[in-house]
Design a protein around this motif. Structure first.
Motif, PDB file in Angstrom:
ATOM      1  N   ALA A 120     -23.818 -15.574  27.503  1.00  0.00           N
ATOM      2  CA  ALA A 120     -22.852 -16.213  28.660  1.00  0.00           C
ATOM      3  C   ALA A 120     -21.178 -16.396  28.722  1.00  0.00           C
ATOM      4  O   ALA A 120     -20.085 -16.233  29.347  1.00  0.00           O
ATOM      5  CB  ALA A 120     -22.927 -17.878  28.382  1.00  0.00           C
ATOM      6  N   LEU A 121     -22.049 -16.258  27.035  1.00  0.00           N
ATOM      7  CA  LEU A 121     -19.666 -15.887  27.023  1.00  0.00           C
ATOM      8  C   LEU A 121     -19.944 -14.008  26.034  1.00  0.00           C
ATOM      9  O   LEU A 121     -18.180 -13.516  26.525  1.00  0.00           O
ATOM     10  CB  LEU A 121     -19.729 -16.312  24.961  1.00  0.00           C
ATOM     11  N   ALA A 122     -21.150 -13.581  26.094  1.00  0.00           N
ATOM     12  CA  ALA A 122     -20.217 -11.762  25.531  1.00  0.00           C
ATOM     13  C   ALA A 122     -21.049 -11.553  26.257  1.00  0.00           C
ATOM     14  O   ALA A 122     -20.070  -9.924  26.894  1.00  0.00           O
ATOM     15  CB  ALA A 122     -21.180 -11.962  24.184  1.00  0.00           C
ATOM     16  N   LEU A 123     -21.473 -11.201  27.419  1.00  0.00           N
ATOM     17  CA  LEU A 123     -21.397 -10.296  28.519  1.00  0.00           C
ATOM     18  C   LEU A 123     -20.404 -10.006  29.190  1.00  0.00           C
ATOM     19  O   LEU A 123     -20.334  -8.820  29.885  1.00  0.00           O
ATOM     20  CB  LEU A 123     -22.788 -11.032  29.470  1.00  0.00           C
ATOM     21  N   PRO A 124     -19.421 -11.190  29.776  1.00  0.00           N
ATOM     22  CA  PRO A 124     -18.390 -10.723  30.384  1.00  0.00           C
ATOM     23  C   PRO A 124     -17.849  -9.982  29.498  1.00  0.00           C
ATOM     24  O   PRO A 124     -16.684  -9.902  29.848  1.00  0.00           O
ATOM     25  CB  PRO A 124     -17.633 -12.738  30.463  1.00  0.00           C
ATOM     26  N   VAL A 125     -17.351  -9.766  28.454  1.00  0.00           N
ATOM     27  CA  VAL A 125     -16.670  -9.321  27.394  1.00  0.00           C
ATOM     28  C   VAL A 125     -17.069  -7.314  27.778  1.00  0.00           C
ATOM     29  O   VAL A 125     -16.324  -7.174  27.426  1.00  0.00           O
ATOM     30  CB  VAL A 125     -16.427  -9.919  26.136  1.00  0.00           C
TER      31      VAL A 125
END
Length: 225
Positions: A120-125
């Protein structure tokens, strides 16, 4: 009457340059074209990643033809392509190899994070970094086309900065590339035979405008007497 003759000549010159560039582009990117027709991208993506650097000089050479055409040189397409291929071969392959290595690492990380809480945090980045890497790689190839001897570190720094600063132009170039990819998947003969050069011309012109501040020398202000 003379104006009509010039218009007809310009139209035929444009068609000739587009068709010749398409043919040379297919020949220059023959390894990727062969993979596209003989394998599935989802299963053979490592081969695509390994082969892409070999095709980078062909794309730079096509950009050189487009630059010459934009400057009014509609003859000598083969000569322009060959000269640009030779001058950009080494830096273009090194540049693309570095970009593909970064993309593979980011894609593997994204695949590992998929379905996990950290995703949830890593994929957008990671998605943002993938888009930025593609945009930087594209701008870098346009830069190498005009400045084959430029240090790649300087090319990377400049292209990352301009890709972010002029994000709206970057978005247009990426959308055109997506359109070309979709057309290549659905109608490969039309994409390679007709559409590749016009669509890539839009990408080149847009990228060249993005890089204008870096590639065009500043004009000195006229001195007053």
């Amino acid at each position: 009457m003379r104006s009509r003759h010039h218009t007809i000549t310009a139209v035929f010159d444009g068609i000739y340059v587009a068709l010749a560039t398409n043919l040379l582009l297919v020949l220059g990117c023959l390894p990727l074209v062969t993979l596209a027709f003989t394998t599935e991208a989802a299963r053979s993506w490592p081969l695509y990643a390994l082969t892409a650097p070999l095709c980078a000089p062909g794309l730079c050479a096509a950009f050189a033809v487009m630059s010459a055409y934009s400057a009014g040189d509609t003859g000598g397409v083969l000569r322009t392509y060959g000269r640009a291929w030779r001058s950009t071969a080494r830096p273009a392959m090194l540049w693309t190899a570095a970009a593909m290595a970064a993309l593979v690492v980011l894609a593997v990380d994204a695949r590992a994070a998929w379905g996990h809480r950290v995703g949830a945090l890593a994929l957008p980045v990671l998605a943002t970094l993938i888009v930025l890497t593609v945009a930087t790689a594209l701008l870098g190839l346009v830069t190498i086309t005009e400045r084959p001897g430029a240090p790649l570190r300087e090319v990377a720094r400049t292209c990352v900065y301009l890709a972010v600063r002029r994000w709206y132009l970057t978005a247009v170039s990426l959308l055109v590339l997506v359109l070309l990819a979709q057309l290549l998947t659905a109608r490969p003969a039309i994409a390679l035979g007709l559409a590749a050069a016009p669509l890539l011309y839009v990408v080149w012109a847009n990228s060249r405008f993005t890089l204008r501040a870096a590639l065009d020398p500043p004009t000195a202000a006229p001195q007053r007497a």
